[in-house]
Design a protein around this motif. Structure first.
Motif, short mmCIF file in Angstrom:
data_model
loop_
_atom_site.label_atom_id
_atom_site.label_comp_id
_atom_site.label_asym_id
_atom_site.label_seq_id
_atom_site.Cartn_x
_atom_site.Cartn_y
_atom_site.Cartn_z
N PHE A 235 -10.98 0.57 -1.71
CA PHE A 235 -9.67 1.24 -1.73
C PHE A 235 -9.15 1.33 -3.16
O PHE A 235 -8.60 2.36 -3.58
N GLY A 236 -9.30 0.22 -3.91
CA GLY A 236 -8.79 0.20 -5.28
C GLY A 236 -9.50 1.20 -6.18
O GLY A 236 -8.85 1.91 -6.95
N ARG A 257 2.40 -0.81 -6.83
CA ARG A 257 2.23 -0.69 -5.38
C ARG A 257 1.49 -1.90 -4.81
O ARG A 257 1.77 -2.35 -3.71
N MET A 258 0.53 -2.42 -5.57
CA MET A 258 -0.18 -3.62 -5.11
C MET A 258 0.78 -4.80 -5.03
O MET A 258 0.75 -5.58 -4.06
N GLY A 261 2.93 -4.30 -1.97
CA GLY A 261 2.22 -4.54 -0.72
C GLY A 261 1.89 -6.00 -0.48
O GLY A 261 1.96 -6.49 0.65
N MET A 262 1.54 -6.73 -1.54
CA MET A 262 1.09 -8.11 -1.38
C MET A 262 2.22 -9.12 -1.31
O MET A 262 1.99 -10.26 -0.87
N SER A 263 3.42 -8.75 -1.75
CA SER A 263 4.48 -9.75 -1.87
C SER A 263 5.60 -9.59 -0.85
O SER A 263 6.60 -10.29 -0.93
N HIS A 264 5.44 -8.67 0.11
CA HIS A 264 6.46 -8.51 1.15
C HIS A 264 6.58 -9.84 1.89
O HIS A 264 5.62 -10.36 2.45
N LEU A 265 7.81 -10.39 1.92
CA LEU A 265 7.98 -11.77 2.39
C LEU A 265 7.56 -11.95 3.84
O LEU A 265 7.09 -13.03 4.23
N ILE A 266 7.69 -10.91 4.66
CA ILE A 266 7.31 -11.06 6.07
C ILE A 266 5.82 -11.38 6.19
O ILE A 266 5.38 -12.02 7.14
N LEU A 267 5.03 -10.94 5.20
CA LEU A 267 3.58 -11.20 5.24
C LEU A 267 3.25 -12.67 4.99
O LEU A 267 2.12 -13.10 5.20
N LEU A 268 4.24 -13.44 4.56
CA LEU A 268 4.02 -14.88 4.40
C LEU A 268 3.66 -15.52 5.73
O LEU A 268 3.06 -16.60 5.78
N SER A 269 4.01 -14.85 6.84
CA SER A 269 3.63 -15.35 8.16
C SER A 269 2.11 -15.45 8.30
O SER A 269 1.60 -16.26 9.08
N ILE A 493 -4.24 -5.32 1.76
CA ILE A 493 -2.91 -4.72 1.96
C ILE A 493 -2.39 -4.14 0.65
O ILE A 493 -1.81 -3.05 0.62
N GLY A 494 -2.62 -4.85 -0.46
CA GLY A 494 -2.14 -4.36 -1.75
C GLY A 494 -2.80 -3.06 -2.16
O GLY A 494 -2.12 -2.09 -2.52
N THR A 495 -4.13 -3.00 -2.12
CA THR A 495 -4.82 -1.77 -2.53
C THR A 495 -4.60 -0.65 -1.53
O THR A 495 -4.50 0.52 -1.90
N ALA A 496 -4.51 -1.00 -0.24
CA ALA A 496 -4.24 0.03 0.77
C ALA A 496 -2.83 0.59 0.62
O ALA A 496 -2.59 1.78 0.88
N THR A 497 -1.88 -0.24 0.19
CA THR A 497 -0.53 0.26 -0.08
C THR A 497 -0.55 1.27 -1.21
O THR A 497 0.13 2.30 -1.16
#
Length: 633
Positions: A235-236, A257-258, A261-269, A493-497
């Protein structure tokens, strides 16, 4: 991922690529790699512990002491990007980044070696391209100050250049470890030649307009994915090439964008629920649940197969981790099922099918990802995911009934009422955990991100005091495993974002919306096409990349034509799950075979019936929206 987990990830380049050299230099490189990896793994493990402590403290101070800590989310966000970046480094060193290996595995040994080294070379090329822009991005973020802690945002943004640089270093070390310089030289020359070819045709690409979307996001992505390059780096590379060669945008946009995508807090789940899944297996909670179900149904025809379906449903509701689900259930049931005459191929076929069936059971990592990239309420997704999974469980049970309707049970003893009662008492603390998690979210005790820390605390207490089974020596490996899996997922998720953003900016989303809304059959036609598309995407790209890439594009279309977003989420997640666990490409199927220690060939025929049952269940879910949204209120 209730999706892609560590065991779902085929061995990456660093595991598959042979090392031929035994020279002093090669041994020195291996020693350096081990020492540096040892340090990074422990830092990543400490970051997970710190995240759990920060979020748990936030819940206690807010709900129990009524003195909320205003800085917990901010600190958790800073630590999370470092966890994602270092976790990706750990996964890269261990060869655990998700990759498509179906075609690579069919090649001759020499070609397979070449492709594995080329995969490392392609990943290294992407890392070298983005390291400098990542440092520029961190430097720009230094001018921003966080509101609560009043820290420079460079503390957080520096995680990306650090992680990318370390992955590039490990790529170089791995290439040196190979020891076959002709092989390495040929692979690197091939990758460099392809990149040089694209640079030379840049003037021609400028004349293609939006056809470049096909060249990079279909052509480059497909070639690299099928050649075995880890999906995140495929993707990257495609996104970097598109931005650098066909637009005037600075490539630092990709880093931004990476980061987003990688730091959205909900993804900490994701890391927290992965760790919770490993924890319930280690403490014996999963085993207790399975044993209770077996005492209830073990005496009926196909009874243990029903137990397998039910146990996967219950365990998925606790762990959110597909690897933990299958690894916790299969070793308990498979020996007894084999003694009763079940064929190994049928066992792994059913195990794989239950993996697809439970993709919507909260706290599914895929549900969390959908909510983060589309804006759909995580709580609504958790509520809506229970019944669709139950519908598919019923259709699977129908297939089980048909297959085992003539099973000989003359030698099977029925459990007594006392044995069932004792099994229930033992299993009650474990059975209560899904309800504890659900109640904490509904009652506002904790957010969808924080609730996993309550589950972790509950599991530790129950494991220590009730089951008295807690292996302290396994904690560090579990934390490292969690970091590696989470890093692999989050880098995708980061590269796909970045890829999804590029597609949107190019106007592709408008074109796609027009095409999808003009499909014959209205909402029904849209759902039918989406099912086919996500079955294919699930088998090729796996779940999370497919959701991150196409979710932001398709969910607005679903809303526009009148499909409820929660209903649509259930349909596409289940379709993606069927693709993920269906042979010959679905890596989930091979994970089930690995856990069951069964040759994949043995399950190819038996799984057809179970996949048929899943498709019938999916059609029912798609045709009756109430199944997904009836309890949303």
């Amino acid at each position: 991922m209730n999706t892609v987990d560590k065991v779902l990830v085929p061995a990456g380049p660093s595991e598959n690529t042979p090392t031929r050299g035994g020279s002093a230099m090669t041994e020195a490189v291996r020693g350096t790699s081990r020492a540096l990896g040892w340090i990074i793994e422990r830092v990543a493990a400490l970051l997970i512990v710190a995240e759990i402590a920060v979020l748990f403290a936030g819940v206690i101070c807010r709900y129990v002491l009524h003195r909320p800590l205003i800085w917990t989310d901010e600190l958790a966000s800073i630590l999370f990007l470092w966890l994602a970046s270092l976790g990706a480094v750990v996964a890269f060193r261990r060869g655990e980044h998700m990759r498509m290996t179906a075609l690579v595995a069919m090649a001759s040994p020499r070609v397979r070696e070449f492709l594995n080294v080329a995969a490392i070379s392609a990943a290294l090329a992407f890392l070298l391209f983005v390291v400098e822009p990542s440092f520029e991005y961190a430097a720009e973020e230094a001018f921003i100050t966080t509101p609560a802690l009043e820290l420079s945002n460079a503390w957080r943004a520096s995680a990306l250049p650090c992680g990318l640089s370390l992955m590039a270093l490990f790529a170089v070390l791995r290439l040196i470890e190979v020891g076959d310089w002709r092989l390495v030289g040929a692979a690197m020359a091939t990758v460099a030649g392809m990149i040089a070819g694209f640079v030379l045709i840049e003037p021609f690409l400028a004349t293609l307009g939006n056809l470049n979307l096909l060249v990079f996001f279909v052509g480059v992505t497909a070639v690299t994915v099928f050649a075995g390059v880890p999906i995140a780096f495929s993707f990257g590379l495609a996104t970097y090439g598109f931005l650098a060669l066909t637009t005037t945008l600075p490539v630092i946009v990709l880093i931004g964008r990476m980061d987003e995508g990688m730091s959205h807090l909900i993804l900490l789940s994701i890391p927290l629920f992965v760790f919770l899944g490993l924890l319930i297996e280690m403490t014996g909670m999963a085993r207790a649940m399975v044993a209770f179900l077996a005492s209830l149904l073990g005496h009926v025809r196909g009874g243990l197969s029903y137990v397998l379906v039910g146990a996967m449903y219950l365990v998925s509701g606790i762990s959110g981790s597909k690897a933990a689900d299958m690894a916790a259930v299969a070793p308990v049931l498979f020996p007894e099922m084999t003694e009763r005459g079940a064929k190994p191929g049928d066992l792994v076929a059913l195990l794989s099918a239950t993996g697809a069936q439970t993709e919507t059971i909260p706290p599914s990592i895929v549900l969390i990802t959908v909510g983060s990239v589309t804006g759909v309420s995580i709580s609504a997704l958790f509520t809506g995911g229970l019944l669709p999974g139950l519908v598919l469980a019923v259709t699977l049970c129908a297939v089980v009934w048909y297959r085992y309707r003539k099973e000989d049970l003359s030698h099977v003893r029925r459990a007594t009422g006392g044995e069932i009662a004792r099994g229930l008492v033992v299993a009650l603390p474990a059975l209560a955990l899904p309800f504890v998690i659900r109640a904490a979210v509904v009652e506002g005790v904790a957010t969808a991100t924080e609730v996993s820390t309550l589950g972790i605390a509950y599991s530790i207490v129950v494991g220590l005091l009730f089951y008295r089974r807690f292996d302290w020596g396994r904690l560090l490996p579990m934390l490292v495993e969690t970091a590696a899996l989470s890093g692999a997922i989050l880098l995708i998720i980061g590269t796909a974002t970045g890829m999804a953003w590029s597609l949107t900016q190019s106007g592709f989303s408008t074109t796609l919306a027009a095409a999808m809304t003009s499909l014959p059959g209205g909402a029904a036609g849209f759902l039918a096409v989406s099912i086919v598309a996500f079955v294919i995407l699930g088998s090729v790209l796996e779940g999370i990349p497919a959701i991150v890439l196409f979710g932001p594009l398709l969910f607005p279309i679903a809303r526009e034509i009148g499909v409820h977003e929660v209903h649509y989420a259930m349909v596409v997640i289940l379709a993606m799950g069927i693709g993920l666990f269906a042979p010959p490409f679905g890596v989930g199927y091979y994970a089930a075979c690995a856990i069951g220690r069964v040759n994949p060939d043995e399950g190819m025929r038996p799984i057809l019936g179970y996949m048929g049952g899943l498709l019938v269940g999916l059609i029912i879910v798609a045709a009756i929206p109430w199944i997904s949204i009836g309890f949303l209120g």
